[in-house]
Enzyme design. Structure first.
Site, PDB file in Angstrom:
ATOM      1  CD  GLU A  66      -2.853   0.805   2.498  1.00  0.00           C
ATOM      2  OE1 GLU A  66      -3.098   1.784   3.212  1.00  0.00           O
ATOM      3  OE2 GLU A  66      -3.309  -0.343   2.722  1.00  0.00           O
ATOM      4  CG  ASP A  67       1.498   2.942   3.114  1.00  0.00           C
ATOM      5  OD1 ASP A  67       0.562   3.370   2.409  1.00  0.00           O
ATOM      6  OD2 ASP A  67       1.373   2.695   4.327  1.00  0.00           O
TER       7      ASP A  67
END
Length: 190
Positions: A66-67
């Site tokens: 996600e990051d």
């Protein structure tokens, strides 16, 4: 048995190094704390619930797709399908609005198995511990760092805690679930 312990330890070591490289230079939202503190706390919480090695690795890597630039395919190549499935299920679609992402996460959690609920419990508890510490220092100013206001954060964490209620009946998870409830009440209803 000793050989399995060495292999598990080596896989955990590899996951920590991969997470450290992937999250390098990232800080926790609104702080000067290295981001790696969060996945390490998730690891500690999962360990306290006697999580298996794959679940511990998923805890370490839960935010990488996600990051960061790390992909699920790469995670699967290194750690296998089980770890990649856990991380993938936990990865939010950033094309959706905050509300849509959180509602989706709640719906997944309501029908999830115990292992996935343990992963989410560890992540949520780590986040709430940070919020609580920062709330003690900053008061209501804390909420300015988030995309959603306090009321929506309260809704989200409240729904998450309700969806994870089956963990309260699991001996290995009960203490961490009760801690989540306590901190939730302190942060949102004190």
């Amino acid at each position: 048995m000793e050989n399995q312990t060495v292999i598990a330890g080596s896989r955990l070591h590899d996951a920590i190094i991969l997470a450290a490289k992937a999250h390098k230079g990232q800080l926790r939202k609104g702080t000067d704390i290295d981001y790696l503190v969060h996945p390490m706390e998730v690891l500690e919480i999962l360990s306290s619930m006697n999580a298996d090695t794959d679940l511990l690795i998923a805890g370490i890597l839960h935010d990488t797709v996600e990051d960061t630039d790390l992909t699920l395919d790469r995670i699967q190549d290194i750690f296998g399908e089980n770890v990649a499935d856990l991380v993938g299920k936990h990865t939010e679609n950033k094309d959706l609005t905050w509300e849509e992402r959180k509602q989706n996460a709640i719906e997944i959690l309501r029908i999830a198995d115990q292992r996935y609920q343990m992963l989410i419990l560890a992540d949520a508890l780590s986040n709430l511990r940070s919020m609580y510490a920062d709330y003690q220092a900053q008061g209501e100013q804390l909420w300015k760092r988030f995309r959603a206001p306090k009321e929506k954060q309260s809704w989200y964490y409240g729904e998450m805690k309700n969806a994870m209620a089956p963990l309260a009946r699991q001996a290995d998870c009960q203490a961490r679930y009760e801690e989540l409830i306590h901190i939730y009440e302190e942060v949102f209803h004190s």
